[in-house]
Design an enzyme around this catalytic site. Sequence first.
Site, PDB file in Angstrom:
ATOM      1  N   HIS A   1     -22.862 -18.090  44.998  1.00  0.00           N
ATOM      2  CA  HIS A   1     -23.062 -16.778  44.725  1.00  0.00           C
ATOM      3  C   HIS A   1     -24.449 -16.507  43.708  1.00  0.00           C
ATOM      4  O   HIS A   1     -25.130 -15.581  43.762  1.00  0.00           O
ATOM      5  CB  HIS A   1     -21.798 -16.120  43.533  1.00  0.00           C
ATOM      6  CG  HIS A   1     -20.895 -15.425  44.574  1.00  0.00           C
ATOM      7  ND1 HIS A   1     -21.054 -14.493  45.044  1.00  0.00           N
ATOM      8  CD2 HIS A   1     -19.362 -16.018  44.738  1.00  0.00           C
ATOM      9  CE1 HIS A   1     -19.899 -14.030  45.760  1.00  0.00           C
ATOM     10  NE2 HIS A   1     -19.127 -15.038  45.156  1.00  0.00           N
TER      11      HIS A   1
ATOM     12  N   ASP B   1     -11.865 -13.046  48.998  1.00  0.00           N
ATOM     13  CA  ASP B   1     -13.114 -12.471  48.632  1.00  0.00           C
ATOM     14  C   ASP B   1     -13.130 -11.584  49.779  1.00  0.00           C
ATOM     15  O   ASP B   1     -14.084 -10.493  49.969  1.00  0.00           O
ATOM     16  CB  ASP B   1     -14.436 -13.434  48.750  1.00  0.00           C
ATOM     17  CG  ASP B   1     -14.689 -13.877  47.573  1.00  0.00           C
ATOM     18  OD1 ASP B   1     -14.295 -13.263  46.529  1.00  0.00           O
ATOM     19  OD2 ASP B   1     -15.636 -14.722  47.285  1.00  0.00           O
TER      20      ASP B   1
ATOM     21  N   GLU C   1     -11.891 -16.441  36.565  1.00  0.00           N
ATOM     22  CA  GLU C   1     -11.867 -15.457  37.393  1.00  0.00           C
ATOM     23  C   GLU C   1     -10.940 -15.550  38.565  1.00  0.00           C
ATOM     24  O   GLU C   1     -10.037 -15.187  39.003  1.00  0.00           O
ATOM     25  CB  GLU C   1     -13.177 -15.036  37.607  1.00  0.00           C
ATOM     26  CG  GLU C   1     -13.372 -13.747  38.783  1.00  0.00           C
ATOM     27  CD  GLU C   1     -14.570 -13.739  39.379  1.00  0.00           C
ATOM     28  OE1 GLU C   1     -14.974 -12.676  39.931  1.00  0.00           O
ATOM     29  OE2 GLU C   1     -15.538 -14.928  39.162  1.00  0.00           O
ATOM     30  N   HIS C   2     -11.246 -16.755  39.209  1.00  0.00           N
ATOM     31  CA  HIS C   2     -10.474 -17.500  40.392  1.00  0.00           C
ATOM     32  C   HIS C   2      -9.906 -18.687  40.121  1.00  0.00           C
ATOM     33  O   HIS C   2     -10.697 -19.526  39.350  1.00  0.00           O
ATOM     34  CB  HIS C   2     -11.409 -17.652  41.501  1.00  0.00           C
ATOM     35  CG  HIS C   2     -12.199 -16.376  41.945  1.00  0.00           C
ATOM     36  ND1 HIS C   2     -13.483 -16.078  41.646  1.00  0.00           N
ATOM     37  CD2 HIS C   2     -11.854 -15.355  42.847  1.00  0.00           C
ATOM     38  CE1 HIS C   2     -14.139 -15.052  42.049  1.00  0.00           C
ATOM     39  NE2 HIS C   2     -13.142 -14.620  42.684  1.00  0.00           N
TER      40      HIS C   2
ATOM     41  N   GLN D   1     -18.412 -20.470  45.617  1.00  0.00           N
ATOM     42  CA  GLN D   1     -18.613 -19.799  44.336  1.00  0.00           C
ATOM     43  C   GLN D   1     -19.928 -20.117  43.945  1.00  0.00           C
ATOM     44  O   GLN D   1     -20.820 -19.289  43.165  1.00  0.00           O
ATOM     45  CB  GLN D   1     -17.414 -20.195  43.297  1.00  0.00           C
ATOM     46  CG  GLN D   1     -16.183 -19.482  43.289  1.00  0.00           C
ATOM     47  CD  GLN D   1     -16.426 -17.790  43.906  1.00  0.00           C
ATOM     48  OE1 GLN D   1     -16.716 -17.162  43.030  1.00  0.00           O
ATOM     49  NE2 GLN D   1     -16.286 -17.615  45.228  1.00  0.00           N
TER      50      GLN D   1
ATOM     51  N   HIS E   1       3.850  20.419  11.387  1.00  0.00           N
ATOM     52  CA  HIS E   1       4.702  19.820  12.727  1.00  0.00           C
ATOM     53  C   HIS E   1       6.206  20.193  12.281  1.00  0.00           C
ATOM     54  O   HIS E   1       6.747  20.664  13.270  1.00  0.00           O
ATOM     55  CB  HIS E   1       4.345  18.414  12.440  1.00  0.00           C
ATOM     56  CG  HIS E   1       2.967  17.791  13.207  1.00  0.00           C
ATOM     57  ND1 HIS E   1       2.020  17.988  12.558  1.00  0.00           N
ATOM     58  CD2 HIS E   1       2.904  17.092  14.324  1.00  0.00           C
ATOM     59  CE1 HIS E   1       0.948  17.546  13.185  1.00  0.00           C
ATOM     60  NE2 HIS E   1       1.529  16.913  14.362  1.00  0.00           N
TER      61      HIS E   1
END
Length: 427
Positions: free
Chosen positions: A258, A356, A322-323, A255, A415
């Site tokens: 990235h 991934d 996230e992960h 990660q 109504h």
Amino acid sequence: MKIINKPSKETWSKILERPTKTVDDIESLVNEVFADVQKNGDQAVQKYTAKFDGISLENNIVSEAEIAEAISLVPEELKAAIQLAKENITNFHKAQKTDKVFVETANGVECWQEKRPIQKVGLYIPGGTAPLFSTVLMLAVPAQIAGCSEIVLCSPPNAAGKINPAILYTANLCGVTKIVKVGGIQAIAGFTFGTESIPQVYKIFGPGNQFVTVAKQLSTKYGVAIDMPAGPSELLVVADDTAKANYVASDLLSQAEHGADSQVILVSTSKELINEVEKEIEKQLAVLPRVEIAEKAIANSKSIFVENDEIALELINEYGPEHFIVCTNNNDFYVDHIANAGSVFIGNYTPESAGDYASGTNHTLPTNGFCKAYSGVNLDSFQKSITFQKISKIGIQNIGNAIELMSAAEGLDAHKNAVTLRLESLK
């Protein structure tokens, strides 16, 4: 990685801060680009492509000839890998289809819910230092399964004015209907307003840097939906002495590479494991081609020692990764009680990189703690639910009086009248 020993709960929010710029730092630039693209269309898009990507394009639409060329350039082994991943992703997302929900809520009152595809979707695929053709699979496959009629893909061009061949091959394989060579804020603005070359869409999907994330959030002010605020990648690993230090280090680095603004965190009940992972990171980092990027991310990252699994879980839920990788002697405890995570990876032989690419789950996930309220991309992301109802004469007689009483109590006489007229006609 900075090692933190038994932090008090009062310090958690500070320790768990993401290394990202605030929206205020970026929003003025995003607003400027949006206003320009809204007013000047492709002319503005081309200007910002030249400014930010360093390339001037006469035509930013990918042609059939470019797609054919890209298909010929992708190695057969990679094509086979992409096809395998597509099959697994297809299997998992097809399984998410649901039947029509039908209930007769009262005698003569039929209610049901059906799902319909979002007709026009925009897929943003990052290029830059890592052309993410895998993200094409994660977005185009469920869009195709859902039945979206227009699937438009934007990705930034390289210095030669081209999109990576693997991105084009995968987009063609997955039924993308139009591919445009444009990235960054200007791509999101194009999706939002529509230009001569970029169709306006109803919903925007895809990860990106902080500028893309803010641009997506701004697009919602103009009536365009987004999948989620998906920014720089992040990973949290919880591990103890049963974990393999070299595996943990490899996951953290997967990660970290990235981007420089990525963040990885190790939470452990074992000081020994933390020390072993630190040594492994140094060893593995030294031979990575993207060492400079990974080093910057690692500098923003932390190893946190806690006393027990209960404290670890509370801290992890506060962070909302996230992960989330779980490699402990007590995996079931974490799996059963995790409340905030984008996607969970369990055991020594489940690397985050499997998700991934090829296991079948989707890798487009909420970052910055947004998993506390957002789900990752799934089949439902490309659909909307429409409710239907059909009421018979008996049905309106069964619920009509309740409607009259409630609408009158709210002071909404029209109504009430809409029901009263019907009831009186049935007397």
